[in-house]
Design a protein around this motif. Sequence first.
Motif, PDB file in Angstrom:
ATOM      1  N   GLY A 141       0.819  -1.209   0.000  1.00 28.60           N
ATOM      2  CA  GLY A 141       0.000   0.000   0.000  1.00 28.60           C
ATOM      3  C   GLY A 141       0.851   1.256   0.000  1.00 28.60           C
ATOM      4  O   GLY A 141       0.565   2.214  -0.727  1.00 28.60           O
ATOM      5  N   LEU A 142       1.908   1.248   0.815  1.00 29.55           N
ATOM      6  CA  LEU A 142       2.794   2.420   0.868  1.00 29.55           C
ATOM      7  C   LEU A 142       3.561   2.598  -0.433  1.00 29.55           C
ATOM      8  O   LEU A 142       3.760   3.729  -0.893  1.00 29.55           O
ATOM      9  N   VAL A 143       3.990   1.519  -1.047  1.00 28.80           N
ATOM     10  CA  VAL A 143       4.704   1.608  -2.324  1.00 28.80           C
ATOM     11  C   VAL A 143       3.790   2.245  -3.366  1.00 28.80           C
ATOM     12  O   VAL A 143       4.206   3.108  -4.144  1.00 28.80           O
ATOM     13  N   GLY A 144       2.518   1.834  -3.375  1.00 23.24           N
ATOM     14  CA  GLY A 144       1.552   2.419  -4.316  1.00 23.24           C
ATOM     15  C   GLY A 144       1.388   3.912  -4.094  1.00 23.24           C
ATOM     16  O   GLY A 144       1.346   4.695  -5.056  1.00 23.24           O
ATOM     17  N   LYS A 145       1.297   4.327  -2.821  1.00 24.03           N
ATOM     18  CA  LYS A 145       1.150   5.750  -2.509  1.00 24.03           C
ATOM     19  C   LYS A 145       2.382   6.539  -2.932  1.00 24.03           C
ATOM     20  O   LYS A 145       2.287   7.643  -3.467  1.00 24.03           O
ATOM     21  N   VAL A 146       3.573   5.991  -2.680  1.00 27.78           N
ATOM     22  CA  VAL A 146       4.813   6.674  -3.053  1.00 27.78           C
ATOM     23  C   VAL A 146       4.901   6.809  -4.567  1.00 27.78           C
ATOM     24  O   VAL A 146       5.278   7.874  -5.085  1.00 27.78           O
ATOM     25  N   GLU A 147       4.536   5.761  -5.298  1.00 26.46           N
ATOM     26  CA  GLU A 147       4.559   5.841  -6.760  1.00 26.46           C
ATOM     27  C   GLU A 147       3.585   6.902  -7.261  1.00 26.46           C
ATOM     28  O   GLU A 147       3.903   7.674  -8.169  1.00 26.46           O
ATOM     29  N   LEU A 148       2.407   6.975  -6.665  1.00 28.10           N
ATOM     30  CA  LEU A 148       1.423   7.995  -7.036  1.00 28.10           C
ATOM     31  C   LEU A 148       1.957   9.392  -6.742  1.00 28.10           C
ATOM     32  O   LEU A 148       1.839  10.305  -7.572  1.00 28.10           O
ATOM     33  N   GLN A 149       2.583   9.568  -5.566  1.00 29.70           N
ATOM     34  CA  GLN A 149       3.161  10.869  -5.235  1.00 29.70           C
ATOM     35  C   GLN A 149       4.282  11.242  -6.202  1.00 29.70           C
ATOM     36  O   GLN A 149       4.396  12.396  -6.611  1.00 29.70           O
ATOM     37  N   ASN A 150       5.114  10.276  -6.573  1.00 28.71           N
ATOM     38  CA  ASN A 150       6.196  10.553  -7.517  1.00 28.71           C
ATOM     39  C   ASN A 150       5.632  10.962  -8.880  1.00 28.71           C
ATOM     40  O   ASN A 150       6.122  11.914  -9.500  1.00 28.71           O
ATOM     41  N   ARG A 151       4.612  10.262  -9.367  1.00 29.43           N
ATOM     42  CA  ARG A 151       4.003  10.616 -10.655  1.00 29.43           C
ATOM     43  C   ARG A 151       3.353  11.991 -10.580  1.00 29.43           C
ATOM     44  O   ARG A 151       3.517  12.815 -11.485  1.00 29.43           O
ATOM     45  N   THR A 152       2.642  12.248  -9.483  1.00 27.27           N
ATOM     46  CA  THR A 152       2.001  13.551  -9.309  1.00 27.27           C
ATOM     47  C   THR A 152       3.057  14.652  -9.261  1.00 27.27           C
ATOM     48  O   THR A 152       2.891  15.713  -9.876  1.00 27.27           O
ATOM     49  N   GLY A 153       4.146  14.410  -8.561  1.00 30.61           N
ATOM     50  CA  GLY A 153       5.234  15.392  -8.492  1.00 30.61           C
ATOM     51  C   GLY A 153       5.832  15.666  -9.856  1.00 30.61           C
ATOM     52  O   GLY A 153       6.131  16.821 -10.193  1.00 30.61           O
ATOM     53  N   ARG A 154       6.012  14.608 -10.666  1.00 29.11           N
ATOM     54  CA  ARG A 154       6.560  14.817 -12.021  1.00 29.11           C
ATOM     55  C   ARG A 154       5.582  15.586 -12.895  1.00 29.11           C
ATOM     56  O   ARG A 154       5.983  16.484 -13.655  1.00 29.11           O
ATOM     57  N   ILE A 155       4.299  15.314 -12.765  1.00 30.81           N
ATOM     58  CA  ILE A 155       3.287  16.029 -13.552  1.00 30.81           C
ATOM     59  C   ILE A 155       3.276  17.494 -13.163  1.00 30.81           C
ATOM     60  O   ILE A 155       3.267  18.386 -14.033  1.00 30.81           O
ATOM     61  N   ILE A 156       3.291  17.786 -11.870  1.00 29.51           N
ATOM     62  CA  ILE A 156       3.310  19.181 -11.400  1.00 29.51           C
ATOM     63  C   ILE A 156       4.564  19.878 -11.895  1.00 29.51           C
ATOM     64  O   ILE A 156       4.522  21.031 -12.341  1.00 29.51           O
ATOM     65  N   HIS A 157       5.701  19.203 -11.834  1.00 30.46           N
ATOM     66  CA  HIS A 157       6.964  19.779 -12.302  1.00 30.46           C
ATOM     67  C   HIS A 157       6.860  20.134 -13.786  1.00 30.46           C
ATOM     68  O   HIS A 157       7.239  21.245 -14.193  1.00 30.46           O
ATOM     69  N   TRP A 158       6.343  19.249 -14.611  1.00 27.55           N
ATOM     70  CA  TRP A 158       6.237  19.507 -16.048  1.00 27.55           C
ATOM     71  C   TRP A 158       5.175  20.578 -16.332  1.00 27.55           C
ATOM     72  O   TRP A 158       5.335  21.379 -17.255  1.00 27.55           O
TER      73      TRP A 158
END
Length: 173
Positions: A141-158
């Motif tokens: 569950g935590l791995v899924g949340k971290v992956e979602l946060q990483n993707r969201t962070g990359r989207i916000i960055h772009w």
Amino acid sequence: MVLLARPELLRILSAHQSPESVEYQRLAEDLDRGENAGTLLHGQLSQQLVGWRSSQPNVNPALVLALLLNPHLMVPPDDNGDSGVAEWVDILWQRVSNASTPESAGYAAAVYGSLGTLQALARQRRYWEGRYAEVSTAHEGLVGKVELQNRTGRIIHWCRISLIGLPSASSSP
């Protein structure tokens, strides 16, 4: 039976001239060999397996004698429906099945004497397997949340980079 289950007593009985003297001597030797074999088996288990280190050897000489006198009674102990205990008994009973008669009686007595240890080890294994399952589920569950946060962070960055590169509406003629 407990009083007779001592090799020393059987040797004393064999010293008296009687028709059973030879049988008492043989039984004393077999009892000695069986009891020693069972104690050695427990010693090997306690030296080689961490869960056995705190257990005390429990090779009942009366049981060894009973099994020597009645080999047909040498059957695996009941696991009371506990699959963990059944697994241990299956593994340890191979030693009984593969040994000659005096040693097999000692091994069988050691297995019977170790039932408390087998039950404790089975309970501990179930506990740790349950804990592992809980922790693995939480980890996934935590791995899924971290992956979602990483993707969201990359989207916000772009998105920020893209907004900087757009011409502003106020600077057009």
